[in-house]
Scaffold this motif. Sequence first.
Motif, PDB file in Angstrom:
ATOM      1  N   VAL A 124      43.249  41.174  32.219  1.00 17.59           N
ATOM      2  CA  VAL A 124      43.146  42.391  31.406  1.00 17.59           C
ATOM      3  C   VAL A 124      42.142  43.376  32.002  1.00 17.59           C
ATOM      4  CG1 VAL A 124      42.386  43.249  29.139  1.00 17.59           C
ATOM      5  CG2 VAL A 124      43.854  41.238  29.294  1.00 17.59           C
ATOM      6  N   LYS A 125      41.087  42.868  32.587  1.00 20.16           N
ATOM      7  CA  LYS A 125      39.980  43.691  33.080  1.00 20.16           C
ATOM      8  C   LYS A 125      40.444  44.814  34.012  1.00 20.16           C
ATOM      9  CE  LYS A 125      35.496  42.688  35.101  1.00 20.16           C
ATOM     10  NZ  LYS A 125      34.670  41.607  35.612  1.00 20.16           N
ATOM     11  N   GLN A 126      41.306  44.502  34.947  1.00 14.81           N
ATOM     12  CA  GLN A 126      41.791  45.521  35.875  1.00 14.81           C
ATOM     13  C   GLN A 126      42.669  46.545  35.162  1.00 14.81           C
ATOM     14  OE1 GLN A 126      40.734  45.995  39.027  1.00 14.81           O
ATOM     15  NE2 GLN A 126      41.875  47.896  38.872  1.00 14.81           N
ATOM     16  N   GLN A 127      43.498  46.092  34.249  1.00 16.50           N
ATOM     17  CA  GLN A 127      44.370  47.009  33.504  1.00 16.50           C
ATOM     18  C   GLN A 127      43.563  47.963  32.638  1.00 16.50           C
ATOM     19  OE1 GLN A 127      47.023  44.490  31.311  1.00 16.50           O
ATOM     20  NE2 GLN A 127      48.182  43.870  33.121  1.00 16.50           N
ATOM     21  N   VAL A 128      42.476  47.471  32.066  1.00 12.76           N
ATOM     22  CA  VAL A 128      41.620  48.302  31.220  1.00 12.76           C
ATOM     23  C   VAL A 128      41.103  49.487  32.021  1.00 12.76           C
ATOM     24  CG1 VAL A 128      39.403  48.367  29.984  1.00 12.76           C
ATOM     25  CG2 VAL A 128      40.960  46.462  29.650  1.00 12.76           C
ATOM     26  N   ALA A 129      40.650  49.227  33.223  1.00  9.14           N
ATOM     27  CA  ALA A 129      40.120  50.300  34.064  1.00  9.14           C
ATOM     28  C   ALA A 129      41.237  51.244  34.516  1.00  9.14           C
ATOM     29  CB  ALA A 129      39.404  49.713  35.274  1.00  9.14           C
TER      30      ALA A 129
END
Length: 170
Positions: A99-104
């Motif tokens: 999720v972390k990459q998608q959030v950015a």
Amino acid sequence: MTDQEPRRPRRWPLPLALVLLVLAGSCLLVLGDRAEAQAEANRALTDGQTTAEVVGDVGNALGRIFSYTPADTAATAKAADALLDGPAAAQYRSLFAQVKQQVADQKLTLTTRVVRAGVTELSGEQAKLLVFLDQTSQREGKAASTAAAQLSVTARRTGGHWRITELKAR
């Protein structure tokens, strides 16, 4: 014509009925004792203070680990390290890494709020809860949308606070 003798009443139905009543009563006593023992082991309904403590700690934890902004996913990851143990911690790390990459990339903000939580089992230092959440997501420049979620949560008291050890979407 033949004389018929009057019939004698049968004597076995009354003793049989008494035996059946005694057996039924014994079964009910045994079942009652079992139910009482289970109720004593599960303090979810009888220990209001601990139940409120579990709901508070778990609710706060879920709000922190399932809320993030594109500018600060590190705070969410740090909260997860402090609030999760066991299988829940491993499961969360795996999910949050994706999720972390998608959030950015999507400039996504997620805010999670516990709507209702209830303790279904409480024994010793372990509790099981059913939690209903509202999650509001917003991409930069777009309208926010809200979705409901439901989780089964297991928590264990460690160091005076309840830490989540298992999470399961329902």
